[in-house]
Enzyme design. Structure first.
Site, PDB file in Angstrom:
ATOM      1  N   PRO A   1       0.799  -1.213   0.000  1.00 38.57           N
ATOM      2  CA  PRO A   1       0.000   0.000   0.000  1.00 38.57           C
ATOM      3  C   PRO A   1       0.836   1.268   0.000  1.00 38.57           C
ATOM      4  O   PRO A   1       1.811   1.387   0.731  1.00 38.57           O
ATOM      5  CB  PRO A   1      -0.787  -0.113   1.311  1.00 38.57           C
ATOM      6  CG  PRO A   1      -0.167  -1.204   2.091  1.00 38.57           C
ATOM      7  CD  PRO A   1       0.971  -1.744   1.348  1.00 38.57           C
ATOM      8  N   GLU A   2       0.433   2.199  -0.823  1.00 40.22           N
ATOM      9  CA  GLU A   2       0.997   3.543  -0.796  1.00 40.22           C
ATOM     10  C   GLU A   2      -0.068   4.432  -0.143  1.00 40.22           C
ATOM     11  O   GLU A   2      -1.050   3.923   0.380  1.00 40.22           O
ATOM     12  CB  GLU A   2       1.362   3.981  -2.217  1.00 40.22           C
ATOM     13  CG  GLU A   2       2.323   2.989  -2.888  1.00 40.22           C
ATOM     14  CD  GLU A   2       2.706   3.362  -4.305  1.00 40.22           C
ATOM     15  OE1 GLU A   2       2.793   4.552  -4.613  1.00 40.22           O
ATOM     16  OE2 GLU A   2       2.898   2.442  -5.110  1.00 40.22           O
TER      17      GLU A   2
ATOM     18  N   HIS B   1      -1.522 -16.860   7.079  1.00 38.83           N
ATOM     19  CA  HIS B   1      -0.865 -15.558   7.219  1.00 38.83           C
ATOM     20  C   HIS B   1      -1.723 -14.499   7.904  1.00 38.83           C
ATOM     21  O   HIS B   1      -1.404 -13.325   7.841  1.00 38.83           O
ATOM     22  CB  HIS B   1      -0.374 -15.016   5.867  1.00 38.83           C
ATOM     23  CG  HIS B   1       0.506 -15.964   5.126  1.00 38.83           C
ATOM     24  ND1 HIS B   1       1.672 -16.487   5.657  1.00 38.83           N
ATOM     25  CD2 HIS B   1       0.397 -16.504   3.901  1.00 38.83           C
ATOM     26  CE1 HIS B   1       2.234 -17.295   4.785  1.00 38.83           C
ATOM     27  NE2 HIS B   1       1.480 -17.332   3.708  1.00 38.83           N
TER      28      HIS B   1
ATOM     29  N   ARG C   1       4.208 -11.790   3.383  1.00 39.36           N
ATOM     30  CA  ARG C   1       5.665 -11.598   3.300  1.00 39.36           C
ATOM     31  C   ARG C   1       6.282 -11.096   4.603  1.00 39.36           C
ATOM     32  O   ARG C   1       7.482 -11.042   4.738  1.00 39.36           O
ATOM     33  CB  ARG C   1       5.982 -10.649   2.142  1.00 39.36           C
ATOM     34  CG  ARG C   1       5.569 -11.244   0.803  1.00 39.36           C
ATOM     35  CD  ARG C   1       5.746 -10.271  -0.338  1.00 39.36           C
ATOM     36  NE  ARG C   1       7.138 -10.087  -0.681  1.00 39.36           N
ATOM     37  CZ  ARG C   1       7.557  -9.282  -1.659  1.00 39.36           C
ATOM     38  NH1 ARG C   1       6.667  -8.599  -2.364  1.00 39.36           N
ATOM     39  NH2 ARG C   1       8.832  -9.159  -1.915  1.00 39.36           N
TER      40      ARG C   1
END
Length: 273
Positions: A2-3, A92, A111
DNA sequence: CGGTGGACCTGCTGGC
DNA sequence: TGCCAGCAGGTCCACC
């Protein structure tokens, strides 16, 4: 992942549902969170009540009474979703906060590049990751003059320069490429050689493109989801990012890709000089 | 100090 | 069909 537009979208969504809710229990299901989640993370949050959700750069600042802030960065693949307890859990899902209304706030991050920390309100600005952040692109202190003063002394490539969170916050690989396309500047140009009018166009393009992306609730390729686990829509409106070899939507030339510091950059050779 | 390149992770895709 | 290299929205650190 996300930006700024994606984090802002998540922030706005969570702000609609979290304030007033109490965290009953917190399960930390993954211990390998790179020592960024303290062992007492769960105990710091349990029994507290959400008050305010805000954003600083790409960081979510989640306030809980009495006197705590959960600072969360979602890294490349992180999600923070508010769902019913019956919503299927996934691999996750690392942190699950069970609330007092049959819902859960889940932190999911395949990740594990993201990080979380809990601090007191007064300590937020002292957290190293927060302390070094530059101005918000929508703030008054961010303007073309500010950017030009810094850019004129930098020999770095302009794309590298505007993604440096100490210069300004919020831009990542997608929106830096898009903003430079709108400004007509190649990502490989050295910052000091962009010139005043080019910097002005960049300074104007940045908040414009971010605002437009927010209005589409961010960009989703595969991972990104908002606070209700829904995709954004801005991927349909990208002009250069991820479009190598495709037609430029302005001049019909071919979009090119060039690596800058281990990361792909995209530009149109005829629209961007 | 600035710039570069690799490390940190998992998962997906495309080429062979 | 299957395998594997390469790549992905971000940051941080060692090194020159």
């Amino acid at each position: 992942m996300p930006e700024l537009p994606e984090v802002e979208t998540i922030c706005r969504g969570l702000r609609q549902v979290l304030p007033g809710r109490e965290i009953v229990t917190v399960e930390v299901l993954e211990s390998r969170l790179r020592c960024r989640v303290p062992r007492d993370f769960a105990r710091e949050l349990e029994g507290r009540v959400f008050t305010d959700i805000r954003r600083r750069g790409k960081y979510l600042l989640i306030s809980l009474a009495p006197d705590r802030v959960w600072i969360a960065h979602l890294g490349m693949s992180g999600k923070l979703i508010y769902v019913k307890t019956t919503y299927p859990r996934e691999r996750h899902d690392h942190i699950i906060a069970t609330l007092d209304n049959g819902h859960e706030l889940r932190y999911h991050d395949p990740r594990r590049f993201g990080f979380s920390v809990v601090v007191r309100e007064a300590q937020v600005d002292e957290v190293p990751q927060i302390r070094h952040l530059g101005p918000e692109p929508f703030d008054e202190e961010f303007h073309d003059r500010y950017l030009y003063d810094l850019a004129s002394h930098s020999r770095r490539m302009i794309k590298d320069f505007i993604t440096d969170q100490r210069i300004l916050v919020g831009l990542g690989n997608i929106y830096a490429n898009e903003a430079l396309f709108h400004a007509g500047i190649r990502p490989t140009r050295r910052a000091w050689r962009v010139g005043r009018s080019g910097i002005k166009r960049i300074a104007e393009a940045i908040p414009r493109i971010l605002q437009e992306a927010i209005s589409w609730r961010g960009t989703s390729f595969s991972d990104y989801r908002d606070g209700e686990d829904r995709k954004g829509g801005f991927q349909e409106h990208l002009l250069v990012y991820g479009r190598e070899g495709e037609e430029c939507r302005v001049c019909s030339g071919r979009i090119k890709s060039v690596p800058i510091g281990n990361r792909s950059s995209f530009y149109c050779p005829s629209c961007q000089k």
